[in-house]
Design a protein around this motif. Structure first.
Motif, PDB file in Angstrom:
ATOM      1  N   UNK A 265    -122.643  -1.894 -52.096  1.00  0.00           N
ATOM      2  CA  UNK A 265    -123.929  -2.366 -52.620  1.00  0.00           C
ATOM      3  C   UNK A 265    -125.080  -1.483 -52.148  1.00  0.00           C
ATOM      4  N   UNK A 266    -125.056  -1.104 -50.883  1.00  0.00           N
ATOM      5  CA  UNK A 266    -126.121  -0.249 -50.352  1.00  0.00           C
ATOM      6  C   UNK A 266    -126.015   1.172 -50.891  1.00  0.00           C
ATOM      7  N   UNK A 267    -124.802   1.630 -51.160  1.00  0.00           N
ATOM      8  CA  UNK A 267    -124.635   2.939 -51.803  1.00  0.00           C
ATOM      9  C   UNK A 267    -125.269   2.926 -53.192  1.00  0.00           C
ATOM     10  N   UNK A 268    -125.115   1.802 -53.900  1.00  0.00           N
ATOM     11  CA  UNK A 268    -125.733   1.676 -55.217  1.00  0.00           C
ATOM     12  C   UNK A 268    -127.254   1.725 -55.101  1.00  0.00           C
ATOM     13  N   UNK A 269    -127.797   1.018 -54.115  1.00  0.00           N
ATOM     14  CA  UNK A 269    -129.246   1.036 -53.893  1.00  0.00           C
ATOM     15  C   UNK A 269    -129.729   2.453 -53.612  1.00  0.00           C
ATOM     16  N   UNK A 270    -128.954   3.182 -52.820  1.00  0.00           N
ATOM     17  CA  UNK A 270    -129.349   4.557 -52.499  1.00  0.00           C
ATOM     18  C   UNK A 270    -129.297   5.445 -53.735  1.00  0.00           C
ATOM     19  N   UNK A 271    -128.287   5.254 -54.558  1.00  0.00           N
ATOM     20  CA  UNK A 271    -128.175   6.052 -55.786  1.00  0.00           C
ATOM     21  C   UNK A 271    -129.361   5.817 -56.709  1.00  0.00           C
ATOM     22  N   UNK A 272    -129.880   4.604 -56.708  1.00  0.00           N
ATOM     23  CA  UNK A 272    -131.044   4.270 -57.532  1.00  0.00           C
ATOM     24  C   UNK A 272    -132.377   4.528 -56.826  1.00  0.00           C
ATOM     25  N   UNK A 273    -132.301   4.939 -55.558  1.00  0.00           N
ATOM     26  CA  UNK A 273    -133.511   5.160 -54.741  1.00  0.00           C
ATOM     27  C   UNK A 273    -134.291   3.864 -54.557  1.00  0.00           C
ATOM     28  N   UNK A 274    -133.569   2.771 -54.429  1.00  0.00           N
ATOM     29  CA  UNK A 274    -134.186   1.481 -54.092  1.00  0.00           C
ATOM     30  C   UNK A 274    -134.101   1.333 -52.565  1.00  0.00           C
ATOM     31  N   UNK A 275    -135.186   1.664 -51.881  1.00  0.00           N
ATOM     32  CA  UNK A 275    -135.177   1.620 -50.425  1.00  0.00           C
ATOM     33  C   UNK A 275    -136.133   0.578 -49.850  1.00  0.00           C
TER      34      UNK A 275
ATOM     35  N   UNK B 105    -136.614  -4.469 -52.849  1.00  0.00           N
ATOM     36  CA  UNK B 105    -135.590  -3.983 -53.770  1.00  0.00           C
ATOM     37  C   UNK B 105    -134.190  -4.221 -53.225  1.00  0.00           C
ATOM     38  N   UNK B 106    -134.010  -3.947 -51.925  1.00  0.00           N
ATOM     39  CA  UNK B 106    -132.688  -4.158 -51.318  1.00  0.00           C
ATOM     40  C   UNK B 106    -132.313  -5.635 -51.316  1.00  0.00           C
ATOM     41  N   UNK B 107    -133.262  -6.489 -50.971  1.00  0.00           N
ATOM     42  CA  UNK B 107    -132.986  -7.929 -50.932  1.00  0.00           C
ATOM     43  C   UNK B 107    -132.669  -8.464 -52.326  1.00  0.00           C
ATOM     44  N   UNK B 108    -133.364  -7.955 -53.338  1.00  0.00           N
ATOM     45  CA  UNK B 108    -133.097  -8.372 -54.711  1.00  0.00           C
ATOM     46  C   UNK B 108    -131.678  -7.985 -55.118  1.00  0.00           C
ATOM     47  N   UNK B 109    -131.299  -6.743 -54.869  1.00  0.00           N
ATOM     48  CA  UNK B 109    -129.961  -6.280 -55.242  1.00  0.00           C
ATOM     49  C   UNK B 109    -128.885  -7.066 -54.496  1.00  0.00           C
ATOM     50  N   UNK B 110    -129.064  -7.264 -53.199  1.00  0.00           N
ATOM     51  CA  UNK B 110    -128.083  -8.016 -52.411  1.00  0.00           C
ATOM     52  C   UNK B 110    -127.935  -9.443 -52.930  1.00  0.00           C
ATOM     53  N   UNK B 111    -129.065 -10.094 -53.211  1.00  0.00           N
ATOM     54  CA  UNK B 111    -129.039 -11.478 -53.679  1.00  0.00           C
ATOM     55  C   UNK B 111    -128.364 -11.591 -55.040  1.00  0.00           C
ATOM     56  N   UNK B 112    -128.709 -10.673 -55.945  1.00  0.00           N
ATOM     57  CA  UNK B 112    -128.130 -10.709 -57.291  1.00  0.00           C
ATOM     58  C   UNK B 112    -126.628 -10.427 -57.264  1.00  0.00           C
ATOM     59  N   UNK B 113    -126.213  -9.429 -56.494  1.00  0.00           N
ATOM     60  CA  UNK B 113    -124.796  -9.102 -56.438  1.00  0.00           C
ATOM     61  C   UNK B 113    -123.994 -10.223 -55.769  1.00  0.00           C
ATOM     62  N   UNK B 114    -124.621 -10.939 -54.849  1.00  0.00           N
ATOM     63  CA  UNK B 114    -123.932 -12.009 -54.136  1.00  0.00           C
ATOM     64  C   UNK B 114    -123.588 -13.172 -55.069  1.00  0.00           C
ATOM     65  N   UNK B 115    -124.355 -13.316 -56.151  1.00  0.00           N
ATOM     66  CA  UNK B 115    -124.104 -14.413 -57.089  1.00  0.00           C
ATOM     67  C   UNK B 115    -122.780 -14.242 -57.828  1.00  0.00           C
ATOM     68  N   UNK B 116    -122.384 -12.987 -58.053  1.00  0.00           N
ATOM     69  CA  UNK B 116    -121.105 -12.707 -58.716  1.00  0.00           C
ATOM     70  C   UNK B 116    -120.564 -11.394 -58.165  1.00  0.00           C
ATOM     71  N   UNK B 117    -120.105 -11.405 -56.906  1.00  0.00           N
ATOM     72  CA  UNK B 117    -119.759 -10.162 -56.214  1.00  0.00           C
ATOM     73  C   UNK B 117    -118.622  -9.368 -56.832  1.00  0.00           C
ATOM     74  N   UNK B 118    -117.757 -10.026 -57.603  1.00  0.00           N
ATOM     75  CA  UNK B 118    -116.611  -9.314 -58.172  1.00  0.00           C
ATOM     76  C   UNK B 118    -116.871  -8.808 -59.584  1.00  0.00           C
ATOM     77  N   UNK B 119    -117.981  -9.196 -60.185  1.00  0.00           N
ATOM     78  CA  UNK B 119    -118.275  -8.813 -61.567  1.00  0.00           C
ATOM     79  C   UNK B 119    -119.025  -7.491 -61.628  1.00  0.00           C
ATOM     80  N   UNK B 120    -118.817  -6.775 -62.721  1.00  0.00           N
ATOM     81  CA  UNK B 120    -119.570  -5.536 -62.951  1.00  0.00           C
ATOM     82  C   UNK B 120    -120.999  -5.900 -63.334  1.00  0.00           C
TER      83      UNK B 120
END
Length: 284
Positions: free
Chosen positions: A222-232, A236-251
């Protein structure tokens, strides 16, 4: 043998008439510290955190010892496991242990309230990075009364000599606090902060994820994805973590992908609004 260089350094420093000194990470070397305390005179050891603003942490803080025998069995035991990052050695003028401890007490607390932190000078990795970054003329203000230091540098032992040992004021902008952070260090900091955020704000969901997959591996991806998007930014990091946590196995849905000529901030704001829309948080 692994210990040959530091052992030679200890013998040479003693031959020159210097006191031998061990800077020990007491938090992770408690048994070693207790053994050394039992075998040391009162004038041969000092707690660095004692008599400071963080005296309550003295038991877990670094201790500094002087010792007389380079071949001491307890010293040899440390030399045989340098990768455990127990600390480092210094040589001093005789009787200067209190001066060295006071030197590091003055450099201990860094930053301004409420963002203060403790400088981990006793960590050989911190010392090694600082000495690699500093120029020789900057050594005295950093090493103070230490004549020479010997430390594990990651894959080999190294020693550095101080060209002008003595007592120095702390510079207004200490250069050793400006050492560039390596990518590995930066990732480690992000991992720690991300884990703290999830445990504080989403502990049940994070625990559920841990039952299904390796949480550390998921965090890294997840953090590698944030880095690829330059979300530092933290938002931004908290948003990505929270959203991915809702469905961690889904694309991720297609709208998450970066569009042509879209800046990281524009990308984040668009995805945030789209996610809110699809989750029913905004009017259709």
């Amino acid at each position: 043998m692994t210990r040959s260089l530091p052992h030679q350094w200890l013998i040479e420093q003693q031959r020159l008439g210097h006191a031998l000194c061990l800077v020990l990470d007491s938090e992770h070397e408690h048994p070693t510290r207790q053994t050394l305390l039992k075998n040391s005179r009162p004038d041969q050891h000092l707690s660095v955190y004692g008599q400071t603003l963080v005296a309550d942490l003295a038991d877990a803080g670094p201790f500094v010892f002087t010792f007389d025998r380079p071949g001491d069995e307890h010293i040899n035991e440390l030399l045989d496991r340098p990768d455990s990052h127990w600390g480092w050695f210094a040589s001093l003028p005789k009787g200067e242990l209190p001066t060295l401890v006071e030197h590091w007490r003055e450099r201990l607390v860094i930053g301004e309230r409420p963002h203060q932190a403790l400088y981990r000078f006793h960590d050989n990795r911190v010392l090694s990075r600082a000495l690699k970054y500093l120029s020789v003329e900057d050594y005295p203000a950093y090493l103070g009364p230490a004549i020479s230091v010997c430390y594990w540098q990651g894959n080999h032992w190294s020693s550095t000599h101080n060209p002008a040992p003595g007592t120095y004021p702390v510079p207004d902008s200490p250069l050793w606090l400006q050492v560039p952070v390596t990518p590995q260090q930066a990732m480690q900091v992000r991992l720690v902060n991300a884990r703290r955020f999830l445990l504080a704000e989403h502990v049940q969901a994070f625990a559920a994820l841990a039952e299904q997959q390796d949480p550390e591996a998921w965090l890294r991806v997840t953090l590698d994805q944030a880095e690829a998007w330059h979300w530092q930014a933290s938002e931004q990091l908290e948003f990505l973590l929270t959203q991915r946590l809702q469905a961690p196995a889904q694309a991720l849905a297609p709208y998450w992908q970066v569009r042509s000529a879209e800046s990281p901030d524009e990308h984040f704001e668009r995805v945030r609004l789209m996610a809110a829309f699809w989750q029913g948080d905004t009017p259709a």
